[in-house]
Design a protein around this motif. Sequence first.
Motif, PDB file in Angstrom:
ATOM      1  N   GLY A  66      23.890  51.296  28.207  1.00  0.00           N
ATOM      2  CA  GLY A  66      25.331  51.412  28.372  1.00  0.00           C
ATOM      3  C   GLY A  66      25.778  52.861  28.325  1.00  0.00           C
ATOM      4  O   GLY A  66      25.042  53.741  27.856  1.00  0.00           O
ATOM      5  N   VAL A  67      26.986  53.107  28.785  1.00  0.00           N
ATOM      6  CA  VAL A  67      27.498  54.477  28.832  1.00  0.00           C
ATOM      7  C   VAL A  67      27.580  55.086  27.444  1.00  0.00           C
ATOM      8  O   VAL A  67      27.355  56.286  27.257  1.00  0.00           O
ATOM      9  CB  VAL A  67      28.881  54.509  29.518  1.00  0.00           C
ATOM     10  CG1 VAL A  67      29.908  53.689  28.728  1.00  0.00           C
ATOM     11  CG2 VAL A  67      29.379  55.944  29.661  1.00  0.00           C
ATOM     12  N   SER A  68      27.880  54.276  26.422  1.00  0.00           N
ATOM     13  CA  SER A  68      28.013  54.810  25.072  1.00  0.00           C
ATOM     14  C   SER A  68      26.678  55.257  24.489  1.00  0.00           C
ATOM     15  O   SER A  68      26.642  55.907  23.449  1.00  0.00           O
ATOM     16  CB  SER A  68      28.645  53.760  24.145  1.00  0.00           C
ATOM     17  OG  SER A  68      27.817  52.620  24.038  1.00  0.00           O
ATOM     18  N   MET A  69      25.566  54.908  25.165  1.00  0.00           N
ATOM     19  CA  MET A  69      24.254  55.355  24.710  1.00  0.00           C
ATOM     20  C   MET A  69      23.875  56.682  25.345  1.00  0.00           C
ATOM     21  O   MET A  69      22.921  57.331  24.923  1.00  0.00           O
ATOM     22  CB  MET A  69      23.199  54.297  25.056  1.00  0.00           C
ATOM     23  CG  MET A  69      23.428  52.985  24.342  1.00  0.00           C
ATOM     24  SD  MET A  69      22.236  51.747  24.854  1.00  0.00           S
ATOM     25  CE  MET A  69      22.796  50.331  23.889  1.00  0.00           C
ATOM     26  N   ILE A  70      24.634  57.081  26.364  1.00  0.00           N
ATOM     27  CA  ILE A  70      24.369  58.342  27.054  1.00  0.00           C
ATOM     28  C   ILE A  70      25.394  59.398  26.682  1.00  0.00           C
ATOM     29  O   ILE A  70      25.067  60.562  26.468  1.00  0.00           O
ATOM     30  CB  ILE A  70      24.391  58.126  28.583  1.00  0.00           C
ATOM     31  CG1 ILE A  70      23.348  57.085  28.984  1.00  0.00           C
ATOM     32  CG2 ILE A  70      24.148  59.440  29.317  1.00  0.00           C
ATOM     33  CD1 ILE A  70      23.403  56.710  30.443  1.00  0.00           C
ATOM     34  N   LEU A  71      26.659  58.963  26.578  1.00  0.00           N
ATOM     35  CA  LEU A  71      27.750  59.879  26.283  1.00  0.00           C
ATOM     36  C   LEU A  71      28.586  59.358  25.110  1.00  0.00           C
ATOM     37  O   LEU A  71      28.775  58.144  24.989  1.00  0.00           O
ATOM     38  CB  LEU A  71      28.660  60.037  27.508  1.00  0.00           C
ATOM     39  CG  LEU A  71      28.041  60.630  28.775  1.00  0.00           C
ATOM     40  CD1 LEU A  71      28.984  60.443  29.947  1.00  0.00           C
ATOM     41  CD2 LEU A  71      27.727  62.106  28.574  1.00  0.00           C
ATOM     42  N   PRO A  72      29.098  60.240  24.277  1.00  0.00           N
ATOM     43  CA  PRO A  72      30.018  59.811  23.205  1.00  0.00           C
ATOM     44  C   PRO A  72      31.387  59.526  23.810  1.00  0.00           C
ATOM     45  O   PRO A  72      32.331  60.304  23.680  1.00  0.00           O
ATOM     46  CB  PRO A  72      30.036  61.020  22.260  1.00  0.00           C
ATOM     47  CG  PRO A  72      29.760  62.192  23.146  1.00  0.00           C
ATOM     48  CD  PRO A  72      28.814  61.685  24.209  1.00  0.00           C
ATOM     49  N   ASN A  73      31.485  58.382  24.467  1.00  0.00           N
ATOM     50  CA  ASN A  73      32.639  58.071  25.301  1.00  0.00           C
ATOM     51  C   ASN A  73      33.830  57.521  24.523  1.00  0.00           C
ATOM     52  O   ASN A  73      34.962  57.585  24.989  1.00  0.00           O
ATOM     53  CB  ASN A  73      32.228  57.060  26.379  1.00  0.00           C
ATOM     54  CG  ASN A  73      33.161  57.050  27.564  1.00  0.00           C
ATOM     55  OD1 ASN A  73      33.383  58.096  28.184  1.00  0.00           O
ATOM     56  ND2 ASN A  73      33.729  55.898  27.887  1.00  0.00           N
ATOM     57  N   ILE A 175      38.725  67.182  23.004  1.00  0.00           N
ATOM     58  CA  ILE A 175      37.728  68.077  23.602  1.00  0.00           C
ATOM     59  C   ILE A 175      36.562  67.270  24.171  1.00  0.00           C
ATOM     60  O   ILE A 175      36.098  67.522  25.286  1.00  0.00           O
ATOM     61  CB  ILE A 175      37.219  69.092  22.561  1.00  0.00           C
ATOM     62  CG1 ILE A 175      38.346  70.044  22.163  1.00  0.00           C
ATOM     63  CG2 ILE A 175      36.022  69.869  23.108  1.00  0.00           C
ATOM     64  CD1 ILE A 175      37.984  70.983  21.027  1.00  0.00           C
ATOM     65  N   ASP A 176      36.111  66.299  23.393  1.00  0.00           N
ATOM     66  CA  ASP A 176      35.005  65.436  23.824  1.00  0.00           C
ATOM     67  C   ASP A 176      35.361  64.720  25.124  1.00  0.00           C
ATOM     68  O   ASP A 176      34.580  64.732  26.084  1.00  0.00           O
ATOM     69  CB  ASP A 176      34.708  64.411  22.729  1.00  0.00           C
ATOM     70  CG  ASP A 176      33.618  63.431  23.135  1.00  0.00           C
ATOM     71  OD1 ASP A 176      32.454  63.698  22.808  1.00  0.00           O
ATOM     72  OD2 ASP A 176      33.926  62.402  23.761  1.00  0.00           O
ATOM     73  N   GLY A 177      36.537  64.105  25.166  1.00  0.00           N
ATOM     74  CA  GLY A 177      36.970  63.403  26.373  1.00  0.00           C
ATOM     75  C   GLY A 177      37.116  64.346  27.552  1.00  0.00           C
ATOM     76  O   GLY A 177      36.736  64.010  28.688  1.00  0.00           O
ATOM     77  N   GLY A 182      35.132  66.515  32.699  1.00  0.00           N
ATOM     78  CA  GLY A 182      34.636  67.671  33.445  1.00  0.00           C
ATOM     79  C   GLY A 182      33.265  67.416  34.043  1.00  0.00           C
ATOM     80  O   GLY A 182      32.990  67.778  35.201  1.00  0.00           O
ATOM     81  N   ILE A 183      32.392  66.775  33.266  1.00  0.00           N
ATOM     82  CA  ILE A 183      31.053  66.438  33.762  1.00  0.00           C
ATOM     83  C   ILE A 183      31.150  65.480  34.943  1.00  0.00           C
ATOM     84  O   ILE A 183      30.423  65.616  35.938  1.00  0.00           O
ATOM     85  CB  ILE A 183      30.206  65.808  32.636  1.00  0.00           C
ATOM     86  CG1 ILE A 183      29.911  66.846  31.551  1.00  0.00           C
ATOM     87  CG2 ILE A 183      28.899  65.236  33.192  1.00  0.00           C
ATOM     88  CD1 ILE A 183      29.223  66.286  30.335  1.00  0.00           C
ATOM     89  N   CYS A 184      32.060  64.513  34.847  1.00  0.00           N
ATOM     90  CA  CYS A 184      32.247  63.559  35.944  1.00  0.00           C
ATOM     91  C   CYS A 184      32.699  64.261  37.217  1.00  0.00           C
ATOM     92  O   CYS A 184      32.221  63.956  38.324  1.00  0.00           O
ATOM     93  CB  CYS A 184      33.269  62.495  35.542  1.00  0.00           C
ATOM     94  SG  CYS A 184      32.687  61.323  34.292  1.00  0.00           S
ATOM     95  N   LYS A 185      33.607  65.216  37.078  1.00  0.00           N
ATOM     96  CA  LYS A 185      34.090  65.946  38.256  1.00  0.00           C
ATOM     97  C   LYS A 185      32.980  66.781  38.883  1.00  0.00           C
ATOM     98  O   LYS A 185      32.868  66.876  40.111  1.00  0.00           O
ATOM     99  CB  LYS A 185      35.267  66.833  37.861  1.00  0.00           C
ATOM    100  CG  LYS A 185      36.541  66.057  37.558  1.00  0.00           C
ATOM    101  CD  LYS A 185      37.706  66.993  37.276  1.00  0.00           C
ATOM    102  CE  LYS A 185      38.994  66.200  37.055  1.00  0.00           C
ATOM    103  NZ  LYS A 185      40.157  67.079  36.778  1.00  0.00           N
ATOM    104  N   LEU A 186      32.155  67.390  38.043  1.00  0.00           N
ATOM    105  CA  LEU A 186      31.061  68.216  38.552  1.00  0.00           C
ATOM    106  C   LEU A 186      30.009  67.378  39.275  1.00  0.00           C
ATOM    107  O   LEU A 186      29.395  67.841  40.245  1.00  0.00           O
ATOM    108  CB  LEU A 186      30.404  68.984  37.405  1.00  0.00           C
ATOM    109  CG  LEU A 186      31.215  70.138  36.803  1.00  0.00           C
ATOM    110  CD1 LEU A 186      30.505  70.701  35.572  1.00  0.00           C
ATOM    111  CD2 LEU A 186      31.430  71.243  37.841  1.00  0.00           C
ATOM    112  N   PRO A 196      37.024  58.171  29.323  1.00  0.00           N
ATOM    113  CA  PRO A 196      36.634  58.750  28.035  1.00  0.00           C
ATOM    114  C   PRO A 196      37.823  58.986  27.117  1.00  0.00           C
ATOM    115  O   PRO A 196      38.840  59.556  27.525  1.00  0.00           O
ATOM    116  CB  PRO A 196      35.965  60.067  28.436  1.00  0.00           C
ATOM    117  CG  PRO A 196      36.487  60.373  29.796  1.00  0.00           C
ATOM    118  CD  PRO A 196      36.715  59.055  30.454  1.00  0.00           C
ATOM    119  N   MET A 197      37.709  58.520  25.902  1.00  0.00           N
ATOM    120  CA  MET A 197      38.752  58.650  24.876  1.00  0.00           C
ATOM    121  C   MET A 197      40.105  58.130  25.363  1.00  0.00           C
ATOM    122  O   MET A 197      41.148  58.522  24.864  1.00  0.00           O
ATOM    123  CB  MET A 197      38.886  60.105  24.419  1.00  0.00           C
ATOM    124  CG  MET A 197      37.629  60.651  23.813  1.00  0.00           C
ATOM    125  SD  MET A 197      37.092  59.716  22.366  1.00  0.00           S
ATOM    126  CE  MET A 197      35.359  60.120  22.321  1.00  0.00           C
TER     127      MET A 197
END
Length: 255
Positions: A66-73, A175-177, A182-186, A196-197
Amino acid sequence: MFNLGHNLYMIISAIITIAVLILLSRFAKEQRHKDFALKFFAVLTVVIHYSSVYVSFFQTGTPEVGVSMILPNYPCNVAMWLLLITAFMKNKNGKAFKLLAEMTFYLGVVGGILGVVVNESYASTPTFTDYEVLKGMLSHSTMLIGVLFLLVGNYIRIRVDNMVSIFSVLVLLLIDGGIIIGICKLTGYDAAELNPMYLIEKPFEDLAWLNTGTIGLISLAVGILITVTYEQIALKEEERWYTVLKNKYEERHQR
């Protein structure tokens, strides 16, 4: 949501949490025992959180991540990692530990309770036979024991100056969100799918007024109410925030 199974889980989880904290307060007297208990529940929470990857692999041959295992979403993900970091910090008497421990406590208590009471996975799949749902509930329960032990084990104390930590954790979540967006846009990934958040879409469609901003303001207001009320009830007048500020003000002007 709030069916018989869910209600029983909440009751059992609350009873176990209280019982464990009482046992720890009575038998974990030495600092090394307290530190071990804190580390145990921090690690256990992470292990349970990731356990579904192995369960899905052995059940289907394909691990589900799941996404929460890859990113602190989500806030709970941040609370889980903060608990782990706090538990393994060597210097538990410094200012850095005090700040992180208070941040972990307040975020973890709110996230843990919400994760048990209004769990999104259980709301969409209201059954404990689905391991993804079960481990989500269990990890919130163990995290809640860990963060509450920060208070029970005297790692932190409830004071009005905790507001610095509450404000800091809200900034950390923003900041986390922002970083995840930002990562998604890149990478060209649709950030709205992750939300996120809850910075893109509101957490509850039926409550249009409840967004990231209002949640933050409510958190600050509740934090002030709780800490001020606690000091009024539990502390002597000379220990309360306004007396401390008054004394510091007088000391500065006497120099």
